[in-house]
Design a protein around this motif. Structure first.
Motif, short mmCIF file in Angstrom:
data_model
loop_
_atom_site.label_atom_id
_atom_site.label_comp_id
_atom_site.label_asym_id
_atom_site.label_seq_id
_atom_site.Cartn_x
_atom_site.Cartn_y
_atom_site.Cartn_z
N ASP A 1 0.84 -1.21 0.00
CA ASP A 1 0.00 0.00 0.00
C ASP A 1 0.87 1.26 0.00
OD1 ASP A 1 -2.26 -1.57 0.05
OD2 ASP A 1 -2.57 -1.39 2.22
N LEU A 2 1.91 1.25 0.83
CA LEU A 2 2.80 2.41 0.91
C LEU A 2 3.57 2.59 -0.40
CD1 LEU A 2 4.13 1.81 4.53
CD2 LEU A 2 2.71 3.73 3.81
N TYR A 3 3.95 1.48 -1.00
CA TYR A 3 4.70 1.56 -2.26
C TYR A 3 3.84 2.18 -3.36
CZ TYR A 3 6.60 0.10 -6.74
OH TYR A 3 7.04 0.09 -8.05
N TYR A 4 2.64 1.67 -3.54
CA TYR A 4 1.80 2.17 -4.63
C TYR A 4 1.35 3.61 -4.39
CZ TYR A 4 1.77 -2.49 -6.60
OH TYR A 4 2.16 -3.68 -7.16
N ALA A 5 1.31 4.02 -3.12
CA ALA A 5 0.99 5.42 -2.81
C ALA A 5 2.23 6.30 -2.88
CB ALA A 5 0.38 5.50 -1.40
N LYS A 6 3.40 5.66 -3.10
CA LYS A 6 4.68 6.38 -3.10
C LYS A 6 4.85 7.22 -1.83
CE LYS A 6 6.15 4.93 -7.10
NZ LYS A 6 5.80 3.52 -7.09
N ASP A 7 4.42 6.64 -0.71
CA ASP A 7 4.47 7.33 0.57
C ASP A 7 5.83 7.05 1.22
OD1 ASP A 7 4.03 8.54 2.97
OD2 ASP A 7 2.30 7.33 3.55
N TYR A 8 6.84 7.78 0.79
CA TYR A 8 8.19 7.55 1.26
C TYR A 8 8.67 8.61 2.26
CZ TYR A 8 8.33 4.48 -2.85
OH TYR A 8 8.07 3.51 -3.79
N GLY A 9 7.88 9.64 2.49
CA GLY A 9 8.24 10.67 3.45
C GLY A 9 9.58 11.31 3.14
N ASP A 10 10.41 11.47 4.18
CA ASP A 10 11.72 12.10 4.02
C ASP A 10 12.79 11.12 3.54
OD1 ASP A 10 10.72 14.51 4.98
OD2 ASP A 10 11.21 14.01 7.06
N TYR A 11 12.41 9.90 3.23
CA TYR A 11 13.40 8.84 3.05
C TYR A 11 13.69 8.49 1.60
CZ TYR A 11 11.86 8.64 7.86
OH TYR A 11 11.53 9.00 9.15
N ALA A 12 13.04 9.16 0.65
CA ALA A 12 13.29 8.90 -0.77
C ALA A 12 14.62 9.53 -1.19
CB ALA A 12 12.15 9.46 -1.61
N GLU B 1 14.02 9.89 18.94
CA GLU B 1 15.17 9.96 19.84
C GLU B 1 16.50 9.86 19.11
OE1 GLU B 1 16.32 6.40 22.26
OE2 GLU B 1 14.23 5.82 21.92
N MET B 2 16.46 9.74 17.78
CA MET B 2 17.69 9.69 16.99
C MET B 2 18.10 11.09 16.55
SD MET B 2 16.78 6.47 14.52
CE MET B 2 15.90 5.03 15.14
N THR B 3 19.35 11.22 16.13
CA THR B 3 19.85 12.46 15.54
C THR B 3 19.92 12.25 14.04
OG1 THR B 3 21.16 12.94 17.52
CG2 THR B 3 21.74 14.11 15.50
N VAL B 4 19.02 12.88 13.30
CA VAL B 4 18.91 12.69 11.86
C VAL B 4 19.48 13.90 11.14
CG1 VAL B 4 17.32 12.25 9.95
CG2 VAL B 4 16.87 11.24 12.19
N VAL B 5 20.31 13.65 10.14
CA VAL B 5 21.02 14.72 9.45
C VAL B 5 20.68 14.69 7.97
CG1 VAL B 5 23.30 15.63 8.85
CG2 VAL B 5 22.91 14.62 11.10
N LYS B 6 20.40 15.88 7.40
CA LYS B 6 20.15 15.98 5.96
C LYS B 6 20.76 17.26 5.43
CE LYS B 6 16.59 15.78 2.43
NZ LYS B 6 15.95 14.61 1.92
N SER B 7 21.54 17.15 4.33
CA SER B 7 22.16 18.30 3.67
C SER B 7 22.94 19.16 4.65
CB SER B 7 21.09 19.15 2.97
OG SER B 7 20.42 18.38 2.00
N ASP B 8 23.72 18.48 5.51
CA ASP B 8 24.61 19.15 6.46
C ASP B 8 23.87 19.93 7.55
OD1 ASP B 8 26.86 18.20 5.19
OD2 ASP B 8 26.85 19.86 3.77
N LYS B 9 22.56 19.82 7.59
CA LYS B 9 21.82 20.52 8.64
C LYS B 9 21.24 19.47 9.58
CE LYS B 9 20.63 24.55 5.86
NZ LYS B 9 19.54 25.37 5.29
N LYS B 10 21.64 19.54 10.82
CA LYS B 10 21.22 18.55 11.79
C LYS B 10 19.78 18.79 12.20
CE LYS B 10 23.92 18.22 15.27
NZ LYS B 10 24.69 18.04 16.50
N VAL B 11 18.97 17.72 12.17
CA VAL B 11 17.58 17.80 12.62
C VAL B 11 17.51 17.12 13.98
CG1 VAL B 11 15.19 17.24 12.09
CG2 VAL B 11 16.79 17.69 10.24
N GLU B 12 17.45 17.90 15.03
CA GLU B 12 17.38 17.35 16.38
C GLU B 12 15.95 16.95 16.70
OE1 GLU B 12 19.77 16.66 18.19
OE2 GLU B 12 21.47 17.95 17.71
N ARG B 13 15.77 15.68 17.06
CA ARG B 13 14.45 15.18 17.40
C ARG B 13 14.22 15.29 18.90
NH1 ARG B 13 11.74 14.07 12.44
NH2 ARG B 13 13.37 13.48 10.98
N ASP B 14 13.01 15.61 19.28
CA ASP B 14 12.68 15.72 20.69
C ASP B 14 12.52 14.33 21.27
OD1 ASP B 14 9.81 17.10 22.51
OD2 ASP B 14 11.78 16.41 23.18
#
Length: 731
Positions: free
Chosen positions: A620-631, A712-725
Motif C-alpha cells: 500500500d505504501l509503495y503504490y501510494a509512493k508514501d516515502y516521506g523524508d526517506y526517498a 530519539e535519533m539524531t537525523v542529518v540531511k544536507s549538512d543541517k542537523k535535525v534534532e528530534r525531541d
C-alpha cells in the motif's frame, strides 16, 4: 585442519602485491599510523582521533560487540538505542515469539521503555582501549625457545597483563595473538548485561528472500532489529532489573538522509570473527576437500528434516526457525566458498607465493635456520587425514546434529555428584542447574524430529568414516539392530527420560545414579564424548609443531615483504575497513548496479511463499509512493547497496559510515561471487551488502508507526542537523 580439537587460530594468506584500500581489517588504534592518509585521499573528512581515541568520545564508543563478538551493533541515540541486523536478533525474536504473539511473523515495536523485552544472557561490550603488549608477552622468548616453554611464558605474561588491567574496575581484558602469535595486543572492554528488544520488522522484511537470496545480490532485505542497553542508575553494568535505566553512551552515530552515490567513501567498523588470509595451500586444500564437503553433506540431510517439520504448523516454524537459520547459513556458505576458491584458482596462487618464500629462505643461512622448516612442518600435518575426517564428521553429525546428546551432557555434573556420593547440597546444586535450562530447551524442541535427525546423521557418519573411529555405541547398533540407525534411535528415544520434560522433571525430583547410568541416550552421549577425547589426543600430538610452522611462515612473509602494510586476520576484535560504494561485474555480460529499490522488492513478490511474501501494508505504501523524508533525489526508496569494504562473519550489524562519520547503512552480507573472501580477498568481486539506513527509518516510521524511536535519533540531511525531541520516550 584439526578443526575441533586444535585450539589455535588458523590464519590465512594474503594476495601478493600491494594492499588495495578496500582490502584489510585494520586495528582502529593504528589508523593514524597506517591508514588515515589513504582514507582522507578517498574522501574521508575525519581525523584518526575522531575514529579512535581514549581521551575523548570517538566512533569506537558508538560501535559495540554483541554477545562478545557474534555480531556487531551501533548506538543511534543518547538513550542507548542500538541498531543491528534482524538475523543478529533472530534468536531473541524467536524466543519471545509464540502462536499468540508471533513476532517473527508480525514484527514487534515497543512504544515505551516499559514495553521493551529483556533477554537474559545477551551482552553488549564497549571497547575501552587497545595496547600493543608484544614486548611484555614475548620477553625472554625467541625462535629457539621450545614450544612448551614459549606457551608457558606467554600464558603467564598474558595473565599478569590482564590482571593488572582489570584491578579496581569492572572491565574485561583479553590478550590476543595477532599474525600467528608474532604480535600480541591487549583489548579492554566494558560489558553490559541488560539488553532489551525494542523493535523488529516482520520476517517478510527482515528476512525477505530467505535462503534463496542469502549471500546473493541484488538484495532487498530490511535486515535490521533494535535493542537498548540498560545500566544501573549510576551508569555501571548490571544484571536485568526494573530499576535499571537506559545507558547514555559517550557517542552515538548521527544518521544521514543524504544517501550515497557511486564512488562515495564508505567505512565499516565492527567485530569480524575469523579470516584465514595467511592459510597455506595445504590448509586451503583441506578446507575444500574435507571441511566444506563434510559440512555440506551433513547439513543438507539435517536441514531437509527440519524444513519438513517447520512446514507442519505455525508452532513448529517458531520452534525451529532460529535453529534452521543458523545451520543453513554456513551450509550455503561452504558451497559458495568452494566454488569461489576454485574459480579464483586460490590453491595455485598460494603455491606460487610459497615457492617465492622458499626461494627467499634459501638465499640466506640465517633465514634457513629460522624459517627453513616452516612449510614442511605445515605440510606434514596435513598428510594423514583419516582422524581429521572423523573429527569433522563427529562434529557435524553428533555435536551439531541431534540436540539430545549434547543436552544429556548437562547432567554430567549431577552424574558425577551421585557417582562420588557427594553431599545432598552438592547434588541439589547440580539439579538446580539442570532445572534452570529445561523450559528454554523444551520450548523449542520436538523429540520426534530430533530422532529423525539422529538416525539420518548417524547413517551419514557410518557411510563416510573409517570404522576404526566409530563411537562404541555402534557395536550395540550393529549387534541388536543390524546397523539400522533409524530403528536404533527409535528405541533410544522411546526409552530415554531426557527427551521428555515431564519424565526428566520427575527424575530430578528424586535423582539416582542407576537411572542415569542405564539411560540409553546418556550412554550414547558418553560414547560420543569419549570418542571425541580419543580423536582429540590423536590430533593434538602434532599441534605444537603446527603452531610453530604457521608462526614462522607468517614471520618470514612479513620479513620478506618489509615495505608492505600487513593487517592481522580477524579475531573478533574491533576492526575498521574502508572503501567505496560501487557496482560490479560478476560474470561475462552481466553488470550489477550498486543499489536496489522498493520497486525490486515488489517485483520479487511470490504471494504465500515464506521467502518472498510481501506485507500488504508495504505494498500500500509503495503504490501510494508514501516515502516521506526517506526517498532519494529521484523520488525512489532505496533498499540496499554494495561497497567494496572487507567484511566477514561477526561484521553482521556493523555500521556503514560515510565520510562525515554519519550512519548510512547496516552491513549484513557478502556476495556469492566472492565467498572465498575469508581465505583470499578478491578486489574485483568482493562486496559488502548493506541495508540502506533510509529504508530502515522508513520501515520504523511509515511501515510500523514507531515514530517514538525516530524521535530519539539524531537525523542529518544536507549538512543541517535535525534534532528530534526525545521527551516522548522519557514520559
Amino acid at each position: 585442519m584439526k578443526r575441533i580439537f586444535l585450539f589455535v587460530v588458523t590464519l590465512g594468506l594474503l594476495w601478493q602485491g600491494n594492499v588495495r584500500a578496500d582490502e584489510g581489517m585494520w586495528l582502529p588504534a593504528l589508523v593514524q599510523k597506517l591508514n588515515i592518509a589513504d582514507m582522507q585521499k578517498m574522501g574521508c573528512e575525519l581525523s584518526a582521533d575522531d575514529i579512535y581515541s581514549i581521551n575523548h568520545s570517538s566512533l569506537k564508543d558508538a560501535v559495540v560487540a554483541l554477545d562478545h563478538g557474534s555480531c556487531t551493533a551501533e548506538l543511534v541515540s543518547p538513550k542507548g538505542l542500538l541498531l543491528t541486523n534482524h538475523h543478529c536478533g533472530f534468536g531473541e525474536i524467536q524466543a519471545h515469539s509464540s502462536v499468540e504473539h508471533d513476532y517473527l511473523r508480525d514484527g514487534f515495536w515497543a512504544k515505551s521503555y516499559e514495553e521493551e523485552l529483556p533477554n537474559p544472557g545477551k551482552t553488549v561490550s564497549f571497547l575501552i582501549r587497545v595496547e600493543d603488549v608484544t614486548a611484555k608477552v614475548l620477553e625472554g622468548v625467541d625462535f629457539k625457545t621450545s614450544e612448551d616453554d614459549r606457551k608457558e611464558k606467554i600464558q603467564k605474561a598474558s595473565f599478569e597483563i590482564q590482571k593488572a588491567a582489570t584491578e579496581g574496575n569492572d572491565y574485561e581484558a583479553r590478550v590476543q595473538p595477532l599474525f600467528e602469535g608474532n604480535q600480541y595486543f591487549l583489548f579492554i572492554y566494558e560489558t553490559f548485561r541488560d539488553v532489551r528488544l525494542v523493535g523488529t520488522p516482520p520476517a517478510s522484511i527482515g528476512k525477505f528472500g530467505g535462503d534463496t537470496d542469502n549471500w546473493m545480490w541484488p538484495r532487498h532485505t530490511g535486515d535490521f532489529s533494535m535493542f537498548r542497553v540498560y545500566c544501573s542508575p549510576d551508569g555501571k553494568p548490571a544484571e536485568y532489573s526494573e530499576d535499571n535505566v537506559p545507558y547514555e553512551p559517550k557517542h552515538h552515530l548521527p544518521i544521514s538522509l543524504d544517501g550515497y552515490e557511486d564512488g562515495d567513501f564508505a567505512m565499516v567498523m565492527g567485530y569480524p570473527g575469523r579470516t584465514n588470509r595467511y592459510k597455506s595451500s595445504f590448509g586451503v586444500e583441506y578446507t575444500m576437500n574435507v571441511t566444506n564437503p563434510v559440512r555440506i553433506k551433513a547439513r543438507s540431510v539435517k536441514l531437509a528434516i527440519l524444513k519438513d517439520y517447520m512446514a507442519s504448523s505455525q508452532k513448529a516454524h517458531i520452534q525451529y526457525a532460529s535453529k534452521y537459520a543458523r545451520s543453513s547459513n554456513y551450509y550455503k556458505y561452504s558451497i559458495g566458498q568452494n566454488k569461489g576458491l576454485n574459480a579464483l584458482n586460490v590453491v595455485a596462487k598460494k603455491k606460487e607465493l610459497e615457492a617465492k618464500f622458499t626461494q627467499w629462505v634459501s638465499e640466506s643461512p640465517e633465514r634457513q635456520e629460522k624459517y627453513g622448516d616452516a612449510l614442511s612442518i605445515i605440510e606434514d600435518s596435513y598428510k594423514e587425514q583419516r582422524d581429521d575426517l572423523a573429527s569433522e564428521y563427529l562434529m557435524e553429525t553428533m555435536f551439531r546434529g541431534p540436540e539430545l546428546f549434547a543436552f544429556c551432557m548437562n547432567l554430567k555434573g549431577l552424574h558425577e555428584a551421585l557417582k562420588s556420593g557427594s553431599s545432598e547440597d552438592r547434588i541439589q546444586l547440580n539439579v538446580a542447574r539442570v532445572e534452570s535450562r529445561l523450559d528454554e530447551f523444551f520450548k523449542d524442541y520436538d523429540a520426534a524430529t530430533d530422532e529423525k535427525v539422529a538416525g539420518a546423521l548417524i547413517d551419514v557418519f557410518k557411510e563416510n568414516v573409517d570404522p576404526a573411529f566409530y563411537p562404541s555405541f555402534f557395536a550395540e547398533m550393529t549387534k541388536k539392530y543390524k546397523g539400522d540407525a533409524k530403528a536404533f534411535m527409535a528405541d533410544v528415544y522411546s526409552k530415554t527420560i531426557f527427551a521428555d520434560q515431564v519424565k526428566l522433571e520427575a527424575f530430578l525430583a528424586k535423582p539416582n545414579l542407576k537411572t542415569i547410568d542405564k539411560d540409553p541416550a546418556f550412554q550414547i552421549a558418553e560414547s560420543i564424548f569419549r570418542q571425541a577425547t580419543i580423536l582429540g589426543e590423536i590430533v593434538n600430538r602434532t599441534s605444537g609443531d603446527v603452531v610453530k610452522g604457521r608462526r614462522l611462515f607468517v614471520a618470514g612473509l612479513m620479513e620478506m615483504e618489509k615495505d608492505r602494510k600487513f593487517y592481522p586476520d580477524a579475531n573478533s576484535s574491533m576492526r575498521l575497513t574502508y572503501g567505496t560504494v560501487g557496482d560490479y561485474i560478476p560474470r561475462d555480460g552481466v553488470k550489477y548496479d550498486f543499489y536496489t529499490t522498493l520497486k525490486g522488492y515488489i517485483e520479487k513478490e511470490i504471494p504465500g511463499d515464506d521467502e518472498f511474501d510481501v506485507p500488504a501494508r508495504l505494498k500500500d505504501l509503495y503504490y501510494a509512493k508514501d516515502y516521506g523524508d526517506y526517498a532519494d533525489a529521484s523520488g525512489e526508496l532505496r533498499t540496499c547497496f554494495t561497497s567494496n569494504n572487507d567484511i566477514t562473519g561477526g561484521n553482521s550489524g556493523s555500521p556503514v559510515i560515510n565520510s562525515k562519520g554519519q550512519l548510512m547503512g547496516i552491513a549484513f552480507d557478502g556476495n556469492w561471487e566472492a565467498m572465498s573472501g575469508d581465505i583470499a580477498f578478491e578486489p574485483e568481486l568482493q562486496k559488502c551488502i548493506s541495508v540502506d539506513i533510509r529504508f530502515v527509518l522508513w520501515t520504523i516510521d511509515k511501515f510500523a508507526g514507531a515514530k517514538n524511536l525516530i524521535d530519539e535519533m539524531t537525523v542529518v540531511k544536507s549538512d543541517k542537523k535535525v534534532e528530534r525531541d526525545i521527551a516522548s520516550t522519557e514520559k
